[in-house]
Design an enzyme around this catalytic site. Structure first.
Site, PDB file in Angstrom:
ATOM      1  CB  SER A 200      24.651  30.637  41.937  1.00 30.74           C
ATOM      2  OG  SER A 200      26.047  30.441  41.994  1.00 30.74           O
TER       3      SER A 200
ATOM      4  CE  LYS B  69      26.684  27.934  39.629  1.00 34.00           C
ATOM      5  NZ  LYS B  69      26.643  28.475  38.267  1.00 34.00           N
TER       6      LYS B  69
ATOM      7  CE  LYS C 212      29.731  30.024  41.513  1.00 33.53           C
ATOM      8  NZ  LYS C 212      30.069  29.954  40.076  1.00 33.53           N
TER       9      LYS C 212
ATOM     10  CG  ASP D  52      30.154  26.760  38.618  1.00 35.88           C
ATOM     11  OD1 ASP D  52      31.113  26.287  37.964  1.00 35.88           O
ATOM     12  OD2 ASP D  52      29.659  27.880  38.377  1.00 35.88           O
TER      13      ASP D  52
ATOM     14  CD  GLU E 148      28.053  26.161  36.064  1.00 39.14           C
ATOM     15  OE1 GLU E 148      27.147  25.908  36.898  1.00 39.14           O
ATOM     16  OE2 GLU E 148      28.259  27.311  35.643  1.00 39.14           O
TER      17      GLU E 148
ATOM     18  CG  ASP F 284      29.958  29.139  33.016  1.00 40.48           C
ATOM     19  OD1 ASP F 284      30.042  29.955  32.083  1.00 40.48           O
ATOM     20  OD2 ASP F 284      29.767  29.512  34.192  1.00 40.48           O
TER      21      ASP F 284
ATOM     22  CE  LYS G  77      27.575  32.191  33.759  1.00 37.31           C
ATOM     23  NZ  LYS G  77      28.810  32.299  34.562  1.00 37.31           N
TER      24      LYS G  77
ATOM     25  N   GLY H 231      24.230  32.989  35.073  1.00 34.74           N
ATOM     26  CA  GLY H 231      24.167  34.399  35.459  1.00 34.74           C
ATOM     27  C   GLY H 231      25.532  34.910  35.855  1.00 34.74           C
TER      28      GLY H 231
HETATM   29  O1  OSB Z   1      30.337  30.435  37.101  1.00 34.07           O
HETATM   30  O2  OSB Z   1      28.262  30.702  37.029  1.00 34.07           O
HETATM   31  C1  OSB Z   1      29.359  31.143  37.327  1.00 34.07           C
HETATM   32  C2  OSB Z   1      28.992  34.512  39.094  1.00 34.07           C
HETATM   33  C3  OSB Z   1      30.119  35.154  38.663  1.00 34.07           C
HETATM   34  C4  OSB Z   1      31.005  34.497  37.838  1.00 34.07           C
HETATM   35  C5  OSB Z   1      30.745  33.172  37.449  1.00 34.07           C
HETATM   36  C6  OSB Z   1      29.592  32.525  37.871  1.00 34.07           C
HETATM   37  C7  OSB Z   1      28.715  33.198  38.738  1.00 34.07           C
HETATM   38  C8  OSB Z   1      27.508  32.597  39.297  1.00 34.07           C
HETATM   39  C9  OSB Z   1      26.387  33.551  39.643  1.00 34.07           C
HETATM   40  O3  OSB Z   1      27.404  31.425  39.581  1.00 34.07           O
HETATM   41  C10 OSB Z   1      25.035  33.097  39.265  1.00 34.07           C
HETATM   42  C11 OSB Z   1      24.010  34.222  39.428  1.00 34.07           C
HETATM   43  O4  OSB Z   1      24.083  35.225  38.698  1.00 34.07           O
HETATM   44  O5  OSB Z   1      23.164  34.092  40.312  1.00 34.07           O
HETATM   45 MG    MG Z   2      29.704  28.657  36.207  1.00 34.93          MG
END
Ligand code: OSB
Ligand code: MG
Length: 369
Positions: A135, A161, A163, A188, A213, A238, A262, A290
């Site tokens: 991510s 992925k 953001k 995401d 996402e 999510d 999660k 995660g």
């Molecule tokens: O939206 O998936 C998410 C990290 C903190 C808060 C929200 C998210 C995330 C990640 C991290 O995308 C994914 C990882 O742990 O590698």
């Molecule tokens: Mg997410």
């Protein structure tokens, strides 16, 4: 087996690089680690709460308070509950899912140690290796995100992925797609958009994304259904999926075609398995999300991910994607084929280094009868 003591550690571990989502940027990983001691055994869990209530409603301080006043006291001096019995026992306490999940994970670690089996096997998992991805956070410019993606692909990650946020979305996704061709790519939004932004997501339809996402607000199942009806690209939820009931609501209303699980967000591994199962019944694939966990939370996520319906690559990267030094040794490693191996040792199956936890602890307390 009597619970002798429960310790809570608030740790702060520097990230290798800051991580930015549509809701903020952080330089340090903050979370609570929970240790449960019974008859010479100890179990560990992680509540991956953040400092501010921007991802969900919890914070480091609320999770600490709920653990101290509501979750821990009924366990002290009592016989060790089975994890699912604990989940039922704390169900009347509303939400506070990450606080519950941190303690429940420690009970699962102990349950697996009692049975002398790896946690994955106790959870019903069958995969030996799991497919993972990385991510990639937001950066000030598209070029900077592209450079980070390039590095992670060189390290062996097979799924990326990125953001997105308003103003940093279609052009960013297009730039990554153009530069790296046919990679597995998804985005995401962390709920940064509204239904009026449907054209933004329609503009991504030709990018062949695996999924989009959490585009909209966390409690907005109805608008997600309206958006999904206008898109060929699958929406993945999510933040919106906080228990089995919200998963069922989303599935029955066609608000998404994929769900990110999660275990901490849904209140623990037992609830995560329930969400996994209801998705499987609906023929909807899931993947493991995660929260930038330490090796302790990561180990629980890896075990969960060995269940059969986790068919899309997880947001589970190697320890060195996040930290210079993890609290486990050896760290989680990426295999050359872009997978992570599920531990075969009993319990969480990782070696926790107490001196490292001590080094990063900013507050701790021991609760005993
Ligand atoms: O939206 O998936 C998410 C990290 C903190 C808060 C929200 C998210 C995330 C990640 C991290 O995308 C994914 C990882 O742990 O590698
Ligand atoms: Mg997410």
């Amino acid at each position: 087996m009597t619970i002798e003591a429960i310790d809570v550690f608030h740790v702060e571990i520097p990230y290798k690089a800051p991580f930015e989502t549509s809701f903020g940027r952080e330089d340090t990983k903050a979370c609570l680690l929970v240790r449960v001691q019974v008859d010479g055994l100890e179990g560990w869990g992680e509540a991956p709460v953040m400092r501010a209530p921007l991802y969900n409603e919890e914070t480091i301080d609320t999770a600490w308070s709920v653990l101290e006043h509501f979750l821990i006291p009924p366990l002290l001096g009592r016989s060790l509950p089975a994890p699912r019995a604990f989940a039922r026992q704390v169900a009347p306490i509303r939400r506070n899912h990450m606080a519950k999940a941190g303690l429940e994970a420690a009970l699962w670690d102990l349950e697996a140690k009692k049975q002398r089996k790896p946690l994955a096997e106790v959870l019903g998992g069958t995969r030996k290796q799991i497919n993972v991805g990385v991510s990639v956070g937001l950066e000030p410019t598209i070029d900077q995100v592209v450079a980070r993606v390039e590095r992670f692909l060189a390290e062996g990650y097979r799924r990326v992925k990125i953001k997105i946020k308003p103003g940093m979305d279609v052009d960013l996704a297009r730039a990554v797609r153009r530069r790296f061709g046919d990679i597995l790519l998804q985005v995401d939004a962390n709920s940064a958009y509204s239904l009026a932004d449907a054209p933004t997501f329609q503009a991504m339809e030709d990018l062949n994304l695996l999924l989009i996402e959490q585009p909209l607000e966390e409690d907005d199942i109805v608008d997600h259904a309206k958006l999904q009806a206008q898109l060929r690209t699958p929406i993945c939820l999510d933040e919106s999926i906080v228990h089995e009931r919200s998963a069922r609501a989303a599935l029955e209303l066609n608000a998404c075609r994929v769900i990110n699980i999660k275990q901490a967000r849904v209140g623990g591994l037992a609830a995560a398995i329930a969400v996994h199962d209801v998705c499987q019944t609906h023929g909807v694939p899931v993947w493991c999300g995660g929260m930038l966990e330490t090796g302790i939370g990561r180990a629980a996520n890896i075990a969960l991910c060995s269940l059969s319906n986790f068919s899309l690559p997880a947001d589970l990267s190697a320890s060195d994607r996040y930290f210079h030094e993890d609290v486990i040794d050896p760290p989680v490693r990426l295999n050359p084929d872009g997978t992570i191996t599920v531990p075969t040792e009993i319990g969480l199956g990782v070696h926790i280094v107490p001196s490292r936890i001590a080094r990063y602890t900013v507050r701790k307390a021991r609760f005993a009868q």
